[in-house]
Design a protein around this motif. Sequence first.
Motif, short mmCIF file in Angstrom:
data_model
loop_
_atom_site.label_atom_id
_atom_site.label_comp_id
_atom_site.label_asym_id
_atom_site.label_seq_id
_atom_site.Cartn_x
_atom_site.Cartn_y
_atom_site.Cartn_z
N LEU A 205 5.36 -17.00 27.63
CA LEU A 205 6.40 -17.86 27.08
C LEU A 205 6.49 -17.72 25.57
O LEU A 205 6.86 -18.67 24.87
CB LEU A 205 6.13 -19.32 27.46
CG LEU A 205 6.08 -19.65 28.95
CD1 LEU A 205 5.66 -21.10 29.16
CD2 LEU A 205 7.42 -19.39 29.62
N SER A 206 6.17 -16.56 25.07
CA SER A 206 6.13 -16.37 23.62
C SER A 206 7.52 -16.43 23.01
O SER A 206 8.52 -16.04 23.62
CB SER A 206 5.50 -15.00 23.31
OG SER A 206 4.21 -14.90 23.87
N CYS A 207 7.56 -16.96 21.76
CA CYS A 207 8.80 -16.99 20.95
C CYS A 207 9.93 -17.74 21.65
O CYS A 207 11.09 -17.32 21.59
CB CYS A 207 9.24 -15.58 20.60
SG CYS A 207 7.99 -14.60 19.74
N CYS A 208 9.61 -18.83 22.31
CA CYS A 208 10.63 -19.63 23.00
C CYS A 208 10.88 -20.98 22.32
O CYS A 208 11.80 -21.69 22.73
CB CYS A 208 10.25 -19.85 24.46
SG CYS A 208 10.35 -18.36 25.47
N LYS A 209 10.06 -21.36 21.34
CA LYS A 209 10.26 -22.60 20.59
C LYS A 209 10.34 -23.82 21.53
O LYS A 209 11.23 -24.66 21.42
CB LYS A 209 11.53 -22.53 19.74
CG LYS A 209 11.60 -21.34 18.80
CD LYS A 209 10.59 -21.46 17.68
CE LYS A 209 10.76 -20.32 16.68
NZ LYS A 209 9.78 -20.41 15.57
N LEU A 210 9.41 -23.92 22.45
CA LEU A 210 9.47 -24.99 23.44
C LEU A 210 9.10 -26.34 22.85
O LEU A 210 9.70 -27.37 23.18
CB LEU A 210 8.55 -24.66 24.62
CG LEU A 210 8.91 -23.41 25.42
CD1 LEU A 210 7.90 -23.20 26.55
CD2 LEU A 210 10.32 -23.47 25.96
N ILE B 127 15.26 -20.06 30.37
CA ILE B 127 14.44 -21.22 30.71
C ILE B 127 15.30 -22.47 30.81
O ILE B 127 15.12 -23.30 31.71
CB ILE B 127 13.32 -21.40 29.68
CG1 ILE B 127 12.38 -20.20 29.72
CG2 ILE B 127 12.55 -22.69 29.92
CD1 ILE B 127 11.30 -20.24 28.66
N SER B 128 16.25 -22.61 29.91
CA SER B 128 17.11 -23.80 29.92
C SER B 128 18.03 -23.83 31.13
O SER B 128 18.23 -24.89 31.74
CB SER B 128 17.93 -23.85 28.63
OG SER B 128 17.10 -23.88 27.49
N GLU B 129 18.58 -22.68 31.50
CA GLU B 129 19.54 -22.64 32.61
C GLU B 129 18.87 -22.64 33.97
O GLU B 129 19.42 -23.17 34.93
CB GLU B 129 20.43 -21.39 32.48
CG GLU B 129 21.33 -21.37 31.26
CD GLU B 129 22.37 -22.46 31.31
OE1 GLU B 129 22.79 -22.82 32.43
OE2 GLU B 129 22.78 -22.95 30.25
N TRP C 112 19.43 -13.50 36.57
CA TRP C 112 19.58 -14.73 35.78
C TRP C 112 19.87 -14.40 34.32
O TRP C 112 20.76 -15.00 33.71
CB TRP C 112 18.31 -15.56 35.87
CG TRP C 112 18.04 -16.10 37.22
CD1 TRP C 112 18.90 -16.16 38.28
CD2 TRP C 112 16.80 -16.67 37.69
NE1 TRP C 112 18.29 -16.72 39.37
CE2 TRP C 112 17.00 -17.05 39.04
CE3 TRP C 112 15.57 -16.87 37.11
CZ2 TRP C 112 16.00 -17.63 39.80
CZ3 TRP C 112 14.56 -17.47 37.86
CH2 TRP C 112 14.78 -17.83 39.19
N GLU C 113 19.15 -13.45 33.78
CA GLU C 113 19.34 -13.09 32.38
C GLU C 113 20.72 -12.48 32.15
O GLU C 113 21.39 -12.78 31.16
CB GLU C 113 18.25 -12.10 31.95
CG GLU C 113 18.28 -11.76 30.48
CD GLU C 113 17.14 -10.85 30.08
OE1 GLU C 113 17.03 -10.53 28.90
OE2 GLU C 113 16.36 -10.47 30.98
N ILE D 81 12.44 -21.73 37.86
CA ILE D 81 11.17 -21.25 37.31
C ILE D 81 10.01 -22.14 37.74
O ILE D 81 8.91 -21.67 38.05
CB ILE D 81 11.27 -21.17 35.78
CG1 ILE D 81 12.30 -20.10 35.38
CG2 ILE D 81 9.92 -20.86 35.15
CD1 ILE D 81 12.60 -20.07 33.90
N LYS D 82 10.25 -23.43 37.81
CA LYS D 82 9.21 -24.36 38.23
C LYS D 82 8.88 -24.21 39.72
O LYS D 82 7.82 -24.67 40.16
CB LYS D 82 9.65 -25.80 37.95
CG LYS D 82 9.69 -26.14 36.47
CD LYS D 82 10.38 -27.46 36.22
CE LYS D 82 9.71 -28.60 36.93
NZ LYS D 82 10.35 -29.91 36.63
#
Length: 429
Positions: free
Chosen positions: A186-191, A168-170, A321-322, A175-176
């Motif tokens: 978006l689980s467990c991503c600490k947004l 998500i950061s990179e 990407w991953e 993604i948008k």
Amino acid sequence: QNWTRGMSYCLHSESHLDTGPIYVRENGKLHVVNQGAGSIQNVTPKTRPFRLFSRGFSVELCMNREDDRARRQRTDHFIFTYTKEGNLRYSAKSLFSLVLGYISDNVDHIDSLIGFPEQIAEKLFSAAEARQKFTEPVTGLRALQKFTEAYGNLVLCSLCLRNRYLVISEKLEEIKSFRELTCLDLSCCKLGDEHELLEHLTKEALSSVKRLLLKDNALSDAGLRRMTAPVRVLKKGLENLLVLDLSCNPKITDVGIGYLLSFKKLNCLDISGTGLQKDVNAVIKRIQMQIGLVHSKVPLKEFDHSNCKTEGWAEQTVLQWEQAVMEAIKPQDNLRSRTAALHFYGKTHRIEEVVKCKLVEAEAKASGNLQFYKEKVQNCHLALKKEVAGSHELKNHKKRALAEQEKERTSKQKHLCLTVEDWDLLNTY
């Protein structure tokens, strides 16, 4: 002899053409013509290859002067296969394949794909994806936007980014760019409440989202207020939301739950592990009365995180990407002398995040299951829709609805049907 001298003179006049040695048989003997002196000498023919073309037209020399890229492009024009006998066989590619490869190499220069056939666009996307065009920083984003603007959910209809905060950061802008998503995990991503991606959820491009999983994202009442503001004020944004997971967010209280009442189409809700410590029964009753959701005594399959997967043309793109992110952080895993900022993105931190996510899930299960679902009520919404048909029909439908409500109240499984006053209350948001 005169004929031989004439030939020698002719060759001498065109000496600028290097045709190699010329042999002449005369009286049963083989002679070589000396172009420099214009005479004939009896020599033994040397075993050197006969040259049909000049030195400048040597195929071997031309291939040696080409660079690797040009040679690769020329090789790509052929398909190499092996026959049953083990012989190498090559055939030329079709003109469509050659054109498709050329366009995919320059896909970032396309102006627009709106109106372009979907079948050919899918092949073009796959060809560009195989060349990893969408992983490039600037040109990849520009090329991806051309496809998402034209084809929407065909490019990606479901996106799972569970425990992938680095991706998500990179690749936040990429993604948008996805439009018309129906499922987003978006689980467990600490947004947190202030993340840009959560703000993007309220945009019109993601108004088609029906499943939204925000488990363990450090959300609070302020985040829910911002996320539901377009629905409450403008009746836009996540108005089509059916499934919402807000579990493992301990900063959400009963105040934040009040903002969820604007989701009129919500069918499933999970608020396990939140900060509802004062009066859980009051919150359960409020959700049941105002949204029409019933508290489930058993875990629902809608929240097992197996139904939301990455699906669409860009499925392999997300994997690329991953992999790129994982390759970027590999050297940091083996170096202990890195600074704390580098170790933040290292393998150790990712393992700790996974462990923390599992611990939070265990704590949520221990604190109690707060999952809700909407029971199916027949003819309830049908009666409400036909109220505008006429006064007589309106009274008949109201009587039927009231009769059904009385029967359902006396049954063991209580069904809840929203009245006209409840619908008017929800429409005021």
